[in-house]
Motif scaffolding. Sequence first.
Motif, PDB file in Angstrom:
ATOM      1  N   LYS A 199      35.624  -6.708  31.834  1.00 51.07           N
ATOM      2  CA  LYS A 199      35.831  -7.075  33.073  1.00 51.07           C
ATOM      3  C   LYS A 199      34.860  -6.266  34.353  1.00 51.07           C
ATOM      4  N   SER A 200      34.454  -7.117  35.271  1.00 47.28           N
ATOM      5  CA  SER A 200      33.742  -6.685  36.222  1.00 47.28           C
ATOM      6  C   SER A 200      34.694  -5.874  37.348  1.00 47.28           C
ATOM      7  N   VAL A 201      34.051  -4.919  37.624  1.00 45.46           N
ATOM      8  CA  VAL A 201      35.162  -3.841  38.343  1.00 45.46           C
ATOM      9  C   VAL A 201      34.227  -3.461  39.917  1.00 45.46           C
ATOM     10  N   SER A 202      34.800  -3.765  40.935  1.00 42.67           N
ATOM     11  CA  SER A 202      34.126  -3.335  42.249  1.00 42.67           C
ATOM     12  C   SER A 202      35.307  -3.307  43.233  1.00 42.67           C
ATOM     13  N   ASN A 203      35.070  -2.936  44.542  1.00 44.07           N
ATOM     14  CA  ASN A 203      35.876  -2.805  45.593  1.00 44.07           C
ATOM     15  C   ASN A 203      36.777  -3.922  45.998  1.00 44.07           C
ATOM     16  N   THR A 204      36.288  -5.061  45.487  1.00 50.93           N
ATOM     17  CA  THR A 204      37.260  -6.120  45.612  1.00 50.93           C
ATOM     18  C   THR A 204      38.155  -6.679  44.593  1.00 50.93           C
TER      19      THR A 204
END
Length: 224
Positions: free
Chosen positions: A66-71
Amino acid sequence: MICLQNVYWQRERRRGHSVLHNITFTIRQGGFRWLLGPSGAGKSSLLALLNLESLPLTGQMNILGKSVSNTTPRSALVRLRHRIGMVHQDYNLIHDLSVFDNVALPLRLQKRPEDEISEEVKAILSWVGLGAHTGMPSASLSGGEQQRTALARAIVHRPEIILADEPTNALEESQAYRLLDLFDELNTMGTTVIIATHNEALVRRMPRPSLYLENGHLTCEGGE
């Protein structure tokens, strides 16, 4: 799998001063890493990032596919955190609760049925050698017993990743080695394990690949 590419992170109250700089590494699922470096190097900050307590300022972070970012939506982060277990050096137990209730807490937060919770908690406490302590107040335990309780709580929901921040810091050597053996067994069963430590004796006892941080920079990565 854990994959970070050119990740930067900074504390909100220290805008303009990044704590982790250009962090890049990959750990396959079922891998093991020691997280090493001097005090203040950024080890706890990196563990907080991997535990999704913090989010990267820039760069790419992928946890368990899973890609994790501030969004990333909060709901997605919550689901992902259910697949991660964290063991803190100060135990973080609720001393007013029994050993059983401390370990049961993650499952109750997931609203699992009580009969299922009882079965899982008793099995995990037996595995860490605390099967006879279920009803005891956690405050009455020794340091080693409290740390094993903290480990049981971190793994009772069967996470795919275990993170540990100086888990043997306050333990005697025999207790530290016993805890290390439990981490090793978890890793053997396919759990990804990352342990931050200053204890060189532990690293010598179980030579494994390492990540070495210094001043927020990853200066060395030993691969598998």
